[in-house]
Design a protein around this motif. Structure first.
Motif, short mmCIF file in Angstrom:
data_model
loop_
_atom_site.label_atom_id
_atom_site.label_comp_id
_atom_site.label_asym_id
_atom_site.label_seq_id
_atom_site.Cartn_x
_atom_site.Cartn_y
_atom_site.Cartn_z
N ASP A 22 -11.44 -2.08 32.86
CA ASP A 22 -11.87 -0.92 31.88
C ASP A 22 -11.13 -1.47 30.60
O ASP A 22 -10.14 -1.28 30.30
N TYR A 23 -12.37 -1.94 29.63
CA TYR A 23 -11.79 -2.50 28.54
C TYR A 23 -11.41 -1.81 27.28
O TYR A 23 -10.80 -1.80 26.06
N SER A 24 -11.53 -0.28 27.61
CA SER A 24 -11.05 0.73 26.73
C SER A 24 -9.56 0.87 26.56
O SER A 24 -8.80 1.45 25.58
N MET A 27 -18.83 -12.05 19.70
CA MET A 27 -18.15 -12.78 18.69
C MET A 27 -17.86 -14.13 19.43
O MET A 27 -17.69 -14.50 20.48
N ASP A 28 -18.15 -15.09 18.35
CA ASP A 28 -17.76 -16.45 18.83
C ASP A 28 -16.46 -17.03 18.74
O ASP A 28 -15.72 -16.80 17.90
N LEU A 29 -15.82 -17.30 20.01
CA LEU A 29 -14.61 -17.95 20.31
C LEU A 29 -14.31 -19.13 19.28
O LEU A 29 -12.97 -19.22 18.88
N PHE A 30 -15.18 -19.78 19.08
CA PHE A 30 -15.03 -21.09 18.36
C PHE A 30 -15.37 -21.05 16.84
O PHE A 30 -15.27 -22.03 16.47
N GLU A 31 -15.54 -20.07 16.39
CA GLU A 31 -15.75 -19.90 14.84
C GLU A 31 -14.38 -19.76 14.22
O GLU A 31 -13.69 -18.85 14.50
N ARG A 44 -13.17 -4.97 23.02
CA ARG A 44 -12.06 -4.11 22.82
C ARG A 44 -11.89 -3.73 21.28
O ARG A 44 -11.90 -4.60 20.44
N LYS A 45 -11.89 -2.35 21.23
CA LYS A 45 -11.82 -2.22 19.71
C LYS A 45 -10.39 -2.54 19.21
O LYS A 45 -9.26 -2.23 19.72
#
Length: 387
Positions: A79-81, A1-5, A43-44
């Motif tokens: 742990d990104y969950s 995912m683009d941080l800058f859009e 992360r969801k």
């Protein structure tokens, strides 16, 4: 995912976000920041929220992005969950700890004072740091009826709890070096820079708020914050770090800690003479040395002005770790810290701040446009030119 859009209307975008998107000169910086986000945006249900916060508030998200990349450089996995705390970390040897990130930011409507008082700046900055650390401690303990305090989470219980804090509370907050965090955590006053007591530090037990209420300083000199195992701190884990890593053309002013045993200093060394001295090496390289004696060592700082093409800095340069000697769950002293990370301990018996800093540790850094005006400002403000 683009941080800058952009995900928000133009009017809701942060000024800094709008600037770096619209200025082609920052083209090489954007992919650096995007790389810092690796894993964090997976992360969801959290990625969209994070991007919107990055685009609207900027500073707090930049600090989290910096820390996310720092975990990788520390050879740690996140742990990104888990959505809370901010970083659920597993380091080398399966060592597990948690990090909650926070900044001392200024409200969007804050008007910067036209007159500057160094004393007011330092008092306000130290109070902000203690306040933000306390806010996060309250999240851990449970406060105002919070149903699920961090201490109740299974992946937090029994593991070190770290607060990572960075100062963004004024336009010049990143110039504070480590003086104010030393005051907040260990109650150490800034060192004397001139006179017979050069290099000496006094102690400060409390500061007064604008309303006159005392606030304790030295929160790691007793057990009042015992749930916090350590504090991570940096004034350089900012957008400027990404600018430096992108190697776009800039002027860089940096301050580095210096310490050397007297018997290792070459006799007659100009760079280790006591006091304050200035050197010009090239048209774009200037050095100010500050030196004082301390027992069998000479300590101080180097203040460098140089072009970004010769400035060198790792991602972990400038990261400082402060260990709480009263922590219920101490951070492992055998953790394998890279050599550029500065470690800080407090000797309870002697009431002393022990700085396990490598010689040359980065303390602060600012970047400027490579213009004659910027160079003149830097030379004047560092004593190389007299107005």
């Amino acid at each position: 995912m683009d941080l800058f859009e952009p995900r928000l209307p133009e009017t809701k975008l942060h000024d800094a976000f709008r600037l770096i998107r619209s200025d082609p000169g920052y083209g090489k910086v954007l992919p650096v920041i995007q790389n810092w986000a690796t894993g964090l945006l997976d992360r969801k249900g959290e990625s969209q929220k994070f991007i919107k916060e990055f685009q609207s508030t900027f500073n707090s998200s930049m600090w989290e992005l910096y820390l996310n990349r720092a975990m990788s450089d520390l050879e740690c996995n996140v742990d990104y969950s888990k959505s809370a705390p901010d970083f659920v970390v597993r380091g080398p040897g399966n060592y597990e700890f948690n990090i909650e990130a926070v900044i001392s930011d200024q409200p969007p409507t804050t008007v910067q004072q036209k007159s500057f008082s160094e004393q007011d700046f330092k008092v306000r900055g130290a109070l902000k740091l203690v306040g933000k650390i306390r806010d996060k401690l309250n999240l851990y303990r449970g406060f105002n009826g919070k149903k699920h305090p961090y201490s109740s989470l299974s992946h937090v219980r029994g593991r070190p709890f770290v607060i990572a804090v960075a100062p963004f509370d004024s336009n010049i907050s990143l110039l504070q070096n480590n003086e104010l965090i030393n005051l907040a955590l260990f109650g150490m006053a800034p060192p004397e820079l001139v006179g017979p007591y050069c290099g000496k530090q006094g102690k400060i037990g409390s500061l007064l708020t604008p309303s006159g209420s005392p606030v304790e300083m030295g929160i790691f000199t007793n057990d009042s914050f015992k749930e916090i195992s350590a504090v991570f701190f940096s004034t350089v884990g900012t957008f400027g770090k990404a600018v430096v890593e992108s190697q776009i053309e800039r002027l860089v002013r940096s301050t580095r800690y210096r310490m050397m045993d007297k018997d290792k200093v070459e006799p007659g060394s100009m760079l280790w003479q006591l006091g304050t001295h200035r050197f010009q090496f090239t048209n774009l390289t200037y050095l100010t040395t500050l030196r004082w004696e301390g027992g069998n060592q000479i300590g101080g700082a180097d203040r460098l002005i140089q072009h970004s093409s010769v400035h060198r800095e790792t991602h972990l340069d400038g990261l400082q770790v402060y260990f709480n000697p009263y922590a219920e769950i101490p951070f492992d002293r055998d953790f394998a810290w890279p050599q550029e990370v500065a470690l800080n301990y407090f000797d309870v018996e002697n009431g002393e701040h022990i700085q396990a800093h490598p010689d040359g540790a980065l303390v602060s850094r600012q970047v400027y446009d490579p213009s004659p005006y910027s160079l003149q400002f830097l030379l004047e403000s560092n004593g190389f030119l007299v107005r």
